[in-house]
Design a protein around this motif. Structure first.
Motif, mmCIF file in Angstrom:
data_model
loop_
_atom_site.group_PDB
_atom_site.id
_atom_site.type_symbol
_atom_site.label_atom_id
_atom_site.label_comp_id
_atom_site.label_asym_id
_atom_site.label_seq_id
_atom_site.Cartn_x
_atom_site.Cartn_y
_atom_site.Cartn_z
ATOM 1 N N LEU A 1 0.845 -1.186 0.000
ATOM 2 C CA LEU A 1 0.000 0.000 0.000
ATOM 3 C C LEU A 1 0.879 1.233 0.000
ATOM 4 O O LEU A 1 1.822 1.332 0.785
ATOM 5 C CB LEU A 1 -0.880 0.043 1.255
ATOM 6 N N SER B 1 0.481 -4.980 2.096
ATOM 7 C CA SER B 1 -0.925 -5.138 1.728
ATOM 8 C C SER B 1 -1.204 -6.617 1.539
ATOM 9 O O SER B 1 -0.458 -7.307 0.859
ATOM 10 C CB SER B 1 -1.223 -4.392 0.415
ATOM 11 N N VAL C 1 -2.584 0.600 -4.251
ATOM 12 C CA VAL C 1 -1.963 -0.719 -4.194
ATOM 13 C C VAL C 1 -1.067 -0.877 -5.419
ATOM 14 O O VAL C 1 -1.474 -0.606 -6.547
ATOM 15 C CB VAL C 1 -3.032 -1.839 -4.175
#
Length: 116
Positions: free
Chosen positions: A3, A65, A12
């Motif tokens: 992220l 992420s 992302v």
């Protein structure tokens, strides 16, 4: 996947692009400059792009992420970012706080006059 937090939003992208972005943003800021960059991102499972102004005064935060989807291949875009004229090429693969010229020779040079 990682992220990228920027201007109150989260984007992302791949690890390679995110890591390259951090190094390039720090190198541009180290020269006292800012610059617009385009990076590849993933939106709802498909490839897209985002434009960021990075450098002096523009904060970029990169973190992990979780994703179950396959990472897209952004290696070509990451390589293009690493070919940027300001990307460090002196053999150092990372810009760290110790390698940035903060404009202060040493903390010992600062004099404090504290009076009560």
């Amino acid at each position: 996947m990682k992220l990228v937090s920027y201007a109150g939003q989260q984007l992302v992208t791949t690890d390679d692009v995110a890591d390259t972005l951090v190094v390039l943003a720090a190198a541009i800021a180290n020269e006292g400059e800012s610059e617009a960059l385009q990076i590849p991102i993933v939106v709802d499972g498909r490839a897209d792009t985002a434009e960021l102004v990075v450098g002096l005064g523009n904060d970029v935060l990169v973190g992990p992420s979780a994703s179950e989807d396959a990472d897209p291949d952004f290696s070509e875009q990451a390589a293009k970012m690493r070919s940027h004229p300001r990307f460090p090429r002196d053999g150092a693969s990372e810009v760290t706080p110790s390698t940035i010229d903060w404009g202060v020779d040493a903390i010992d040079d600062i004099e404090f006059d504290i009076r009560s």
